[in-house]
Design a protein around this motif. Structure first.
Motif, PDB file in Angstrom:
ATOM      1  N   UNK A   2     -17.005  -5.053   1.158  1.00 40.65           N
ATOM      2  CA  UNK A   2     -15.577  -5.285   0.952  1.00 40.65           C
ATOM      3  C   UNK A   2     -14.791  -4.858   2.192  1.00 40.65           C
ATOM      4  N   UNK A   3     -15.079  -3.669   2.700  1.00 43.47           N
ATOM      5  CA  UNK A   3     -14.363  -3.177   3.878  1.00 43.47           C
ATOM      6  C   UNK A   3     -14.698  -4.006   5.112  1.00 43.47           C
ATOM      7  N   UNK A   4     -15.959  -4.351   5.283  1.00 49.63           N
ATOM      8  CA  UNK A   4     -16.349  -5.139   6.460  1.00 49.63           C
ATOM      9  C   UNK A   4     -15.699  -6.522   6.466  1.00 49.63           C
ATOM     10  N   UNK A   5     -15.586  -7.139   5.305  1.00 53.99           N
ATOM     11  CA  UNK A   5     -15.055  -8.503   5.237  1.00 53.99           C
ATOM     12  C   UNK A   5     -13.530  -8.564   5.221  1.00 53.99           C
ATOM     13  N   UNK A   6     -12.891  -7.577   4.613  1.00 54.80           N
ATOM     14  CA  UNK A   6     -11.433  -7.644   4.448  1.00 54.80           C
ATOM     15  C   UNK A   6     -10.667  -6.583   5.215  1.00 54.80           C
ATOM     16  N   UNK A   7     -11.368  -5.510   5.608  1.00 48.79           N
ATOM     17  CA  UNK A   7     -10.687  -4.397   6.255  1.00 48.79           C
ATOM     18  C   UNK A   7     -10.020  -3.458   5.257  1.00 48.79           C
ATOM     19  N   UNK A   8     -10.220  -3.702   3.979  1.00 42.00           N
ATOM     20  CA  UNK A   8      -9.602  -2.895   2.926  1.00 42.00           C
ATOM     21  C   UNK A   8     -10.669  -2.018   2.284  1.00 42.00           C
ATOM     22  N   UNK A   9     -10.386  -0.722   2.189  1.00 46.44           N
ATOM     23  CA  UNK A   9     -11.347   0.190   1.585  1.00 46.44           C
ATOM     24  C   UNK A   9     -11.191   0.192   0.068  1.00 46.44           C
TER      25      UNK A   9
ATOM     26  N   UNK B 283      -6.355   1.376  -6.235  1.00 46.81           N
ATOM     27  CA  UNK B 283      -4.986   1.821  -6.482  1.00 46.81           C
ATOM     28  C   UNK B 283      -3.956   0.702  -6.377  1.00 46.81           C
ATOM     29  N   UNK B 284      -4.397  -0.506  -6.050  1.00 40.89           N
ATOM     30  CA  UNK B 284      -3.464  -1.622  -5.846  1.00 40.89           C
ATOM     31  C   UNK B 284      -2.871  -2.107  -7.167  1.00 40.89           C
ATOM     32  N   UNK B 285      -1.680  -2.664  -7.081  1.00 37.67           N
ATOM     33  CA  UNK B 285      -1.085  -3.333  -8.227  1.00 37.67           C
ATOM     34  C   UNK B 285      -1.645  -4.743  -8.268  1.00 37.67           C
ATOM     35  N   UNK B 286      -1.952  -5.214  -9.455  1.00 37.22           N
ATOM     36  CA  UNK B 286      -2.570  -6.519  -9.609  1.00 37.22           C
ATOM     37  C   UNK B 286      -1.620  -7.518 -10.238  1.00 37.22           C
ATOM     38  N   UNK B 287      -1.778  -8.751  -9.871  1.00 34.57           N
ATOM     39  CA  UNK B 287      -1.080  -9.869 -10.472  1.00 34.57           C
ATOM     40  C   UNK B 287      -2.098 -10.923 -10.844  1.00 34.57           C
ATOM     41  N   UNK B 288      -1.801 -11.700 -11.856  1.00 32.66           N
ATOM     42  CA  UNK B 288      -2.670 -12.811 -12.240  1.00 32.66           C
ATOM     43  C   UNK B 288      -2.036 -14.081 -11.698  1.00 32.66           C
TER      44      UNK B 288
END
Length: 94
Positions: free
Chosen positions: A71-78, A84-89
């Motif tokens: 996930x981190x390698x592909x997106x840069x996001x840990x 902890x992110x807010x999600x939307x559908x």
């Protein structure tokens, strides 16, 4: 896993379940599946596309650390930022 496309240039889908020891990811670019690999009990059970450079020297795919590293390698996001992110559908229609 299904094809994801809503005009975004990249999408990552992942699965990790330590109880059933199933771990993997699918990586999409420009609406097409580039790479998908799913492991169950340490063995590849589903695979699409050749290995991508980000997989080189990745941890062994025996637990969720493998998925979080990809996930981190592909997106840069840990993982912590994702957890902890807010999600939307979102619903995509043609």
């Amino acid at each position: 896993m299904t094809k994801l496309w809503c005009g975004a240039s990249r999408a990552l889908a992942w699965v990790t379940n330590s109880v059933s020891t199933v771990h993997g990811f699918a990586w999409y670019r420009e609406g097409g599946l580039v790479r998908q690999i799913i492991y169950a009990e340490g063995e590849v059970v589903d695979e699409h596309g050749p290995a991508i450079p980000e997989e080189e020297d990745a941890p062994e795919p025996l637990d969720e650390d493998y998925v979080f590293e990809m996930m981190e390698r592909l997106t840069g996001i840990i993982w912590g930022a994702v957890a902890d992110a807010r999600y939307s559908v979102w619903s995509c229609t043609e």
